[in-house]
Scaffold this motif. Structure first.
Motif, PDB file in Angstrom:
ATOM      1  N   VAL A 152      42.311   8.086  24.024  1.00  0.00           N
ATOM      2  CA  VAL A 152      42.593   6.843  24.747  1.00  0.00           C
ATOM      3  C   VAL A 152      43.072   5.770  23.773  1.00  0.00           C
ATOM      4  CG1 VAL A 152      41.602   5.010  26.179  1.00  0.00           C
ATOM      5  CG2 VAL A 152      40.896   7.379  26.538  1.00  0.00           C
ATOM      6  N   GLU A 153      42.451   5.706  22.615  1.00  0.00           N
ATOM      7  CA  GLU A 153      42.818   4.712  21.610  1.00  0.00           C
ATOM      8  C   GLU A 153      44.284   4.840  21.201  1.00  0.00           C
ATOM      9  OE1 GLU A 153      41.513   3.356  17.048  1.00  0.00           O
ATOM     10  OE2 GLU A 153      40.448   4.962  18.085  1.00  0.00           O
ATOM     11  N   VAL A 155      46.759   6.166  22.960  1.00  0.00           N
ATOM     12  CA  VAL A 155      47.613   5.764  24.086  1.00  0.00           C
ATOM     13  C   VAL A 155      47.725   4.250  24.157  1.00  0.00           C
ATOM     14  CG1 VAL A 155      47.892   5.780  26.589  1.00  0.00           C
ATOM     15  CG2 VAL A 155      47.117   7.844  25.416  1.00  0.00           C
ATOM     16  N   LEU A 156      46.595   3.564  24.043  1.00  0.00           N
ATOM     17  CA  LEU A 156      46.610   2.105  24.127  1.00  0.00           C
ATOM     18  C   LEU A 156      47.347   1.485  22.945  1.00  0.00           C
ATOM     19  CD1 LEU A 156      42.995   1.422  25.464  1.00  0.00           C
ATOM     20  CD2 LEU A 156      45.148   1.431  26.740  1.00  0.00           C
ATOM     21  N   ARG A 157      47.294   2.146  21.804  1.00  0.00           N
ATOM     22  CA  ARG A 157      48.064   1.672  20.644  1.00  0.00           C
ATOM     23  C   ARG A 157      49.578   1.767  20.936  1.00  0.00           C
ATOM     24  NH1 ARG A 157      46.756   5.349  16.965  1.00  0.00           N
ATOM     25  NH2 ARG A 157      44.691   4.434  16.728  1.00  0.00           N
ATOM     26  N   GLU A 158      49.980   2.854  21.579  1.00  0.00           N
ATOM     27  CA  GLU A 158      51.388   3.016  21.956  1.00  0.00           C
ATOM     28  C   GLU A 158      51.786   2.007  23.036  1.00  0.00           C
ATOM     29  OE1 GLU A 158      54.064   6.030  20.881  1.00  0.00           O
ATOM     30  OE2 GLU A 158      53.181   4.387  19.739  1.00  0.00           O
ATOM     31  N   VAL A 159      50.872   1.747  23.960  1.00  0.00           N
ATOM     32  CA  VAL A 159      51.139   0.742  25.003  1.00  0.00           C
ATOM     33  C   VAL A 159      51.451  -0.607  24.364  1.00  0.00           C
ATOM     34  CG1 VAL A 159      50.085  -0.629  26.853  1.00  0.00           C
ATOM     35  CG2 VAL A 159      49.818   1.863  26.829  1.00  0.00           C
ATOM     36  N   LEU A 160      50.625  -1.028  23.433  1.00  0.00           N
ATOM     37  CA  LEU A 160      50.849  -2.303  22.750  1.00  0.00           C
ATOM     38  C   LEU A 160      52.169  -2.300  21.982  1.00  0.00           C
ATOM     39  CD1 LEU A 160      47.349  -3.348  21.349  1.00  0.00           C
ATOM     40  CD2 LEU A 160      48.669  -4.491  23.119  1.00  0.00           C
ATOM     41  N   ARG A 161      52.524  -1.156  21.410  1.00  0.00           N
ATOM     42  CA  ARG A 161      53.755  -1.087  20.621  1.00  0.00           C
ATOM     43  C   ARG A 161      54.998  -1.266  21.483  1.00  0.00           C
ATOM     44  NH1 ARG A 161      57.667   2.380  19.459  1.00  0.00           N
ATOM     45  NH2 ARG A 161      56.739   4.050  20.718  1.00  0.00           N
ATOM     46  N   VAL A 162      55.044  -0.580  22.645  1.00  0.00           N
ATOM     47  CA  VAL A 162      56.271  -0.596  23.458  1.00  0.00           C
ATOM     48  C   VAL A 162      56.379  -1.851  24.326  1.00  0.00           C
ATOM     49  CG1 VAL A 162      56.384   1.919  23.464  1.00  0.00           C
ATOM     50  CG2 VAL A 162      55.289   0.736  25.389  1.00  0.00           C
ATOM     51  N   ARG A 205      34.203   9.438  31.122  1.00  0.00           N
ATOM     52  CA  ARG A 205      34.737   8.545  30.090  1.00  0.00           C
ATOM     53  C   ARG A 205      34.443   7.087  30.432  1.00  0.00           C
ATOM     54  NH1 ARG A 205      40.537  10.904  27.829  1.00  0.00           N
ATOM     55  NH2 ARG A 205      39.551  12.591  26.645  1.00  0.00           N
ATOM     56  N   GLU A 206      34.137   6.320  29.412  1.00  0.00           N
ATOM     57  CA  GLU A 206      33.882   4.886  29.591  1.00  0.00           C
ATOM     58  C   GLU A 206      35.123   4.126  29.117  1.00  0.00           C
ATOM     59  OE1 GLU A 206      30.195   4.850  27.314  1.00  0.00           O
ATOM     60  OE2 GLU A 206      29.088   4.680  29.196  1.00  0.00           O
ATOM     61  N   THR A 207      36.197   4.301  29.875  1.00  0.00           N
ATOM     62  CA  THR A 207      37.509   3.784  29.476  1.00  0.00           C
ATOM     63  C   THR A 207      37.524   2.272  29.335  1.00  0.00           C
ATOM     64  OG1 THR A 207      38.476   5.666  30.657  1.00  0.00           O
ATOM     65  CG2 THR A 207      39.960   3.866  30.077  1.00  0.00           C
ATOM     66  N   GLN A 208      36.680   1.590  30.081  1.00  0.00           N
ATOM     67  CA  GLN A 208      36.641   0.130  29.998  1.00  0.00           C
ATOM     68  C   GLN A 208      36.315  -0.345  28.579  1.00  0.00           C
ATOM     69  OE1 GLN A 208      34.603   2.000  31.741  1.00  0.00           O
ATOM     70  NE2 GLN A 208      32.457   1.442  31.361  1.00  0.00           N
ATOM     71  N   LYS A 213      38.172  -3.095  23.551  1.00  0.00           N
ATOM     72  CA  LYS A 213      38.362  -3.093  22.105  1.00  0.00           C
ATOM     73  C   LYS A 213      39.819  -3.295  21.700  1.00  0.00           C
ATOM     74  CE  LYS A 213      36.389   0.881  21.410  1.00  0.00           C
ATOM     75  NZ  LYS A 213      35.867   2.101  20.714  1.00  0.00           N
ATOM     76  N   THR A 214      40.750  -3.027  22.636  1.00  0.00           N
ATOM     77  CA  THR A 214      42.171  -3.139  22.317  1.00  0.00           C
ATOM     78  C   THR A 214      42.568  -4.616  22.262  1.00  0.00           C
ATOM     79  OG1 THR A 214      42.540  -1.049  23.467  1.00  0.00           O
ATOM     80  CG2 THR A 214      44.484  -2.390  22.996  1.00  0.00           C
ATOM     81  N   LYS A 215      43.496  -4.944  21.375  1.00  0.00           N
ATOM     82  CA  LYS A 215      43.828  -6.351  21.115  1.00  0.00           C
ATOM     83  C   LYS A 215      44.833  -6.913  22.121  1.00  0.00           C
ATOM     84  CE  LYS A 215      42.741  -6.099  16.197  1.00  0.00           C
ATOM     85  NZ  LYS A 215      43.244  -6.228  14.803  1.00  0.00           N
TER      86      LYS A 215
END
Length: 243
Positions: A152-153, A155-162, A205-208, A213-215
């Motif tokens: 998940v981490e 994926v969220l890093r890629e989300v922030l990038r694009v 999963r505790e996706t929340q 934690k994502t910026k």
């Protein structure tokens, strides 16, 4: 927890033939072709249950239209295209999914939603979207995907990038129930089988926590209950986050 572990071992024992196929590399080959047909059958029923929530969720997509005057929207794990009906007209759509066998269902959904403009359809996992340029999209959408990704981490890093600065990430995911509940008990018991037949999907999963934690500069998240008969996946989170 001892009872959970015992029941999990019983489930794993029952799944031994599947594990053998996985070890031989045969399970993914066959099941990835079958899985899109299963999802196509289940998607319409699920969409009816969450129709109101999705309408509400996507109602403010227009707020994130970029400087060009059109909404550049990336959907991760598009699958059968069940979200297309909720997207605004003429948005510039990029679809990604790691399973190429969803193609025929994607084309069917596009034919039923002629208001959309598909720019690209990529076979790619959410953890690696290198084909999409940094800061090139206004909105990223991800529904019932983070439960099955390997990280998940990542994926969220890629989300922030694009995402462009001020763009938004929209999500709807089933998550772990309260740890003191019977739902959580059955989530843990069923997890081994669910991962096999749900293409890697985890019920607990505790996706929340990953989202928190994502910026993101802003996180709008709430928990909802989706009535799913015989499936311990009713606790969901829904919302959007702004870069």
């Amino acid at each position: 927890m001892a009872l959970v572990s015992c029941l999990q071992r019983c489930v794993q024992l029952a799944l031994l033939p599947v594990y053998v196929l996985v070890h031989l590399g045969l399970w993914d080959t066959v099941y990835k072709k079958v899985f899109p047909y299963i999802m196509a059958r289940l998607a319409s029923s699920y969409n009816r249950k969450v129709h109101r929530q999705k309408q509400e969720l996507f109602s403010n997509l227009g707020q994130f239209v970029g400087p060009g005057g059109q909404l550049r929207l990336l959907e991760i794990g598009t699958g059968t295209g069940t979200n297309f009906q909720f997207y605004p007209a003429a948005c510039r759509l990029t679809c990604t999914d790691p399973n190429p066998n969803f193609g025929q269902f994607l084309r069917k959904s596009l034919s039923e939603n002629p208001h959309l403009c598909l720019e690209r359809s990529l076979v790619a996992p959410g953890e690696n979207l290198h084909q999409i340029a940094e800061g090139s999209v206004d909105v990223v959408v991800c529904t019932l995907v983070l439960c099955s990704v390997s990280s998940v981490e990542s994926v969220l890093r890629e989300v922030l990038r694009v995402l462009r600065r001020g763009g938004a990430f929209y999500f709807l995911e089933h998550v772990a129930a309260d740890r003191s509940s019977w739902t959580y008990f059955w989530q843990k018991v069923c997890d081994p089988a669910w991962k096999c037949f749900g293409d890697g999907c985890s019920l607990s999963r505790e996706t929340q926590k990953d989202l928190e934690k994502t910026k993101f500069s802003e996180l709008n998240l709430r928990r909802v209950h989706v009535p799913l008969r015989w499936i311990p996946a009713s606790p969901h989170i829904i919302g959007y986050a702004v870069k």
